[in-house]
Design a protein around this motif. Structure first.
Motif, short mmCIF file in Angstrom:
data_model
loop_
_atom_site.label_atom_id
_atom_site.label_comp_id
_atom_site.label_asym_id
_atom_site.label_seq_id
_atom_site.Cartn_x
_atom_site.Cartn_y
_atom_site.Cartn_z
N SER A 55 0.88 -1.24 0.07
CA SER A 55 0.04 0.12 -0.12
C SER A 55 0.88 1.52 -0.12
CB SER A 55 -0.85 0.00 1.18
OG SER A 55 -0.20 0.00 2.39
N ILE A 56 0.26 2.22 -0.75
CA ILE A 56 1.18 3.59 -0.85
C ILE A 56 -0.08 4.51 -0.35
CG2 ILE A 56 2.68 4.88 -2.17
CD1 ILE A 56 1.51 1.99 -3.84
N PRO A 57 0.33 5.73 0.63
CA PRO A 57 -0.56 6.63 0.78
C PRO A 57 -0.65 7.51 -0.23
CG PRO A 57 1.50 6.78 2.17
CD PRO A 57 1.59 5.56 1.30
N ILE A 58 -1.85 8.26 -0.42
CA ILE A 58 -2.07 9.41 -1.25
C ILE A 58 -2.24 10.54 -0.34
CG2 ILE A 58 -3.25 10.38 -3.26
CD1 ILE A 58 -4.38 7.34 -3.70
N VAL A 59 -1.45 11.46 -0.09
CA VAL A 59 -1.19 12.30 0.36
C VAL A 59 -1.38 13.97 -0.30
CG1 VAL A 59 0.11 13.97 2.47
CG2 VAL A 59 0.21 11.43 2.09
N VAL A 60 -2.67 14.49 0.40
CA VAL A 60 -3.07 15.71 -0.61
C VAL A 60 -3.11 17.18 0.31
CG1 VAL A 60 -4.79 17.00 -2.12
CG2 VAL A 60 -4.25 14.31 -2.20
N ASP A 61 -2.36 17.92 -0.04
CA ASP A 61 -2.20 19.08 0.88
C ASP A 61 -2.13 18.87 2.26
OD1 ASP A 61 -2.35 21.92 1.24
OD2 ASP A 61 -4.23 21.92 1.49
N GLY A 62 -1.06 17.77 2.49
CA GLY A 62 -0.74 17.51 3.99
C GLY A 62 -1.68 16.87 4.63
N ARG A 63 -2.80 16.18 3.88
CA ARG A 63 -3.66 15.46 4.65
C ARG A 63 -3.86 13.95 3.91
NH1 ARG A 63 -8.58 15.18 1.69
NH2 ARG A 63 -8.54 16.70 -0.08
N LEU A 64 -4.07 12.85 4.61
CA LEU A 64 -4.22 11.61 3.98
C LEU A 64 -5.30 11.37 3.31
CD1 LEU A 64 -2.80 9.01 3.67
CD2 LEU A 64 -4.08 8.19 5.94
N TRP A 65 -5.42 11.67 1.95
CA TRP A 65 -6.73 11.48 1.13
C TRP A 65 -7.26 10.25 0.96
CZ3 TRP A 65 -8.13 9.04 -3.04
CH2 TRP A 65 -9.02 9.54 -3.85
N GLY A 66 -5.96 9.09 0.97
CA GLY A 66 -6.65 8.13 0.65
C GLY A 66 -5.17 6.87 0.50
N LEU A 67 -5.41 5.56 -0.43
CA LEU A 67 -4.19 5.01 -0.38
C LEU A 67 -4.38 4.15 -1.83
CD1 LEU A 67 -4.81 2.71 2.85
CD2 LEU A 67 -3.18 4.41 2.69
N PHE A 68 -3.34 3.67 -2.27
CA PHE A 68 -3.29 2.70 -3.25
C PHE A 68 -3.26 1.33 -2.51
CE2 PHE A 68 -1.81 6.08 -6.41
CZ PHE A 68 -2.62 5.87 -7.29
N ALA A 69 -4.33 0.58 -2.57
CA ALA A 69 -4.24 -0.75 -1.59
C ALA A 69 -4.12 -1.78 -2.75
CB ALA A 69 -5.65 -0.61 -0.86
N CYS A 70 -3.12 -2.53 -2.69
CA CYS A 70 -2.58 -3.68 -3.62
C CYS A 70 -2.79 -4.98 -3.18
CB CYS A 70 -1.27 -3.47 -4.40
SG CYS A 70 -1.05 -1.64 -4.66
N HIS A 71 -3.36 -5.95 -3.53
CA HIS A 71 -3.47 -7.18 -2.95
C HIS A 71 -2.87 -8.28 -4.10
CE1 HIS A 71 -7.00 -6.63 -0.15
NE2 HIS A 71 -5.82 -6.18 0.21
N HIS A 72 -2.39 -9.34 -3.64
CA HIS A 72 -1.84 -10.38 -4.65
C HIS A 72 -2.17 -11.82 -4.02
CE1 HIS A 72 0.27 -10.94 -8.17
NE2 HIS A 72 1.07 -12.03 -7.71
N TYR A 73 -2.38 -12.83 -4.82
CA TYR A 73 -2.95 -13.95 -4.42
C TYR A 73 -1.96 -15.19 -4.51
CZ TYR A 73 -7.43 -11.72 -4.59
OH TYR A 73 -8.36 -11.05 -4.31
N ALA A 74 -0.58 -14.85 -4.51
CA ALA A 74 0.35 -15.47 -4.22
C ALA A 74 1.39 -14.51 -3.53
CB ALA A 74 1.01 -16.13 -5.38
N ALA A 75 2.33 -15.23 -2.85
CA ALA A 75 3.50 -14.44 -2.24
C ALA A 75 4.29 -13.63 -3.29
CB ALA A 75 4.41 -15.36 -1.49
N ARG A 76 4.54 -12.31 -2.93
CA ARG A 76 5.10 -11.61 -3.76
C ARG A 76 5.97 -10.46 -3.02
NH1 ARG A 76 5.20 -10.18 -8.81
NH2 ARG A 76 5.49 -7.79 -9.79
N LEU A 77 7.10 -10.41 -3.27
CA LEU A 77 7.93 -9.28 -2.86
C LEU A 77 8.46 -8.51 -3.97
CD1 LEU A 77 9.83 -8.25 -0.57
CD2 LEU A 77 11.81 -9.84 -1.14
N LEU A 78 7.98 -7.31 -3.79
CA LEU A 78 8.00 -6.44 -4.84
C LEU A 78 9.40 -5.80 -4.76
CD1 LEU A 78 6.19 -4.78 -6.95
CD2 LEU A 78 5.88 -2.73 -5.52
#
Length: 502
Positions: A265-288
């Motif tokens: 997951s990566i936060p989306i910070v807009v104008d100093g506030r936490l607007w949201g997230l990129f939330a990523c799921h994988h159905y097998a082990a994955r080391l990015l």
């Protein structure tokens, strides 16, 4: 959803246990040094990576296991750290001459120097070959916010290669909604699902505003303890800025129930506030790979900058449109000074000024009600209530039932914005909004990833949506700051017109 941690997966922080737990994930190792460069903590898997057990290095100088050239590089990089939340990174360095190559992250925590390292992955694991400018150009072509979010999710999935990438947006009270997703075929859709604020604790949201990404590489991997667990002052190491930190067993169980084997997951910070997230799921082990993580981090920052620009432009367009409505009002009044005292005319001319489901106008006991609105009798009682509680200023609430428990407004009216048009306040323009559940489109029917424990997954999300629904009962979408500003402009304009007409 669950009471575990890692907001990327839309879950609770479990009282901060994840942040203080003295354990890391096994794909790397950790060393912590005192200001005099002696090792005060180490992960129990140190021997696997450096060939020396953690019990042999504690209280020894770092120079005993890190060659002087690399240690000098680390010291130089630490000099640029300013403040408690900065993280410096080194790519492709060796701890010993001829030894394995590591990617390293450095930060300071409560007077200790924290060194995290993992084997370098020189070859990426799939992902987009587009340059950042090309990716952003595609996003910039989106004509609407919905298309902007959708394309952002697609590009983020191209970078990470995860099975599912979601854009998750917080509202002002911390509740969340999946506003876009990109997913491989055959795993269903979660688009449109809503979740209560408790699913991602306030502590975790605050942490996302400080740190840049969270990763779980393999839910089946056993966590590795950091020793000693407590220092001489009885404190556990603070892993809140760690990219290796282990998460709670409750959250791991939750991911397994969903069939998810890895998350990022990566936060989306807009104008100093936490607007949201990129939330990523994988159905097998994955080391990015680290390189991909940093690319995703940079991408999220670029998206946040574009989003801030778009939000400002939309707010400006809204206020410009509302200003035209006010100008129309003034032009009409110049030709007919009696119009401001006509409730039906005011209801018609101002209907588009504030997004609402209905409007009511009260002038000296004469009324006009259109769209979703209370009955005449209820409106009269509401005006009495407003006269007793506001003093000539714009008033807005998204919870009428809490303001006025005895009221039973028809039409599912849950929120209102009242604009007094006279001094003292006795005449009003009131915009009404319906209960938020009436505007929600839930993709629950298609939220089951057919190939991965679909029943458990569906139950988890259905439970969370029900929890969110209960929290939203009797509430409308809140009125924004820009909408309040427009309402104040209407109040001032009508007040000035009435004074001129004497």
């Amino acid at each position: 959803m669950s009471k575990a941690c890692n907001g990327a997966d839309l879950t609770n922080c479990d009282g901060g246990a994840t942040l203080q737990r003295a354990a890391i994930q096994p794909f790397g190792f950790l060393l912590a040094a005192s200001p005099d460069w002696r090792i005060v903590r180490a992960s129990a898997n140190l021997e696997e990576f450096l060939g020396v057990g953690c019990e042999h290095v504690l209280r020894q100088p770092l120079s005993g296991i890190i060659m002087s050239r690399t240690l000098h590089t680390i010291r130089n990089r630490l000099t640029v750290i300013r403040g408690p939340v900065m993280i410096e990174r080194l790519s492709g360095i060796a701890f010993a001459e001829g030894g394995p190559i590591f990617d390293v992250a450095l930060h300071c925590s409560e007077g200790e120097i924290v060194i995290e390292a993992e084997p370098s992955q020189r070859e990426g694991q799939g992902g987009s070959t587009l340059s950042m400018p090309a990716m952003m150009a595609r996003i910039d072509q989106a004509q609407t916010l919905e298309a902007f979010f959708r394309e952002s999710a697609r590009q983020a999935r191209g970078i990470t290669g995860f099975d599912r990438v979601m854009v998750y947006r917080f509202d002002d009270e911390g509740s969340g909604e999946i506003v876009a997703e990109a997913a491989r075929s055959g795993i269903g859709s979660l688009l449109g699902l809503h979740f209560p604020a408790a699913d991602i604790a306030a502590e975790e949201r605050a942490l996302y505003a400080r740190s840049l990404f969270r990763i779980i590489a393999d839910v089946d991997a056993a966590p590795v303890p950091v020793v000693p667990e407590l220092d001489e002052h009885g404190r556990a190491i603070d892993l809140s800025l760690s990219s290796l930190h282990a998460t709670t067993s409750g959250h791991i169980d939750y991911l397994k129930d969903m069939g998810v084997a890895a998350s990022f997951s990566i936060p989306i910070v807009v104008d100093g506030r936490l607007w949201g997230l990129f939330a990523c799921h994988h159905y097998a082990a994955r080391l990015l790979p680290v390189e991909r993580r940093l690319t995703a981090e940079h991408f999220a920052q670029m998206v946040a900058s574009r989003l801030e620009t778009r939000e400002c432009r939309l707010a400006l367009e809204f206020e410009t449109g509302a200003r035209k409505i006010v100008e129309r009002l003034l032009t009409a009044v110049a030709d007919n000074t009696g119009l401001p005292d006509d409730p039906a005319w005011l209801a018609e001319v101002l209907a588009g000024a504030i997004p609402a489901d209905g409007i009511g106008v009260w002038i000296g006991g004469r009324t006009a009600l259109t769209g979703l609105a209370p009955s005449q009798q209820q409106f009269s009682a509401l005006i009495d209530r407003l006269n007793g509680m506001i003093a000539g200023h714009v008033f807005a609430t998204d919870r009428v039932a809490e303001l006025w428990p005895e009221a039973e407004l028809n039409g599912d009216v849950a929120g209102l914005m009242a604009i007094p048009t006279s001094q003292p306040a006795r005449d009003y323009i009131v915009f009404f909004r319906q209960e938020i559940l009436g505007t929600v489109h839930w993709a629950g029917a298609s939220s089951r990833p057919a190939e991965h424990d679909a029943g458990s997954h569906a139950l988890t999300f259905h439970k969370s949506f029900r929890a969110w629904s209960e929290l939203m009962r009797g509430r409308s979408l809140p009125f924004s700051g820009a909408q309040r500003h427009v309402a104040e402009t209407i109040r001032v304009t009508l007040g000035a017109v009435r004074r001129l007409n004497g």
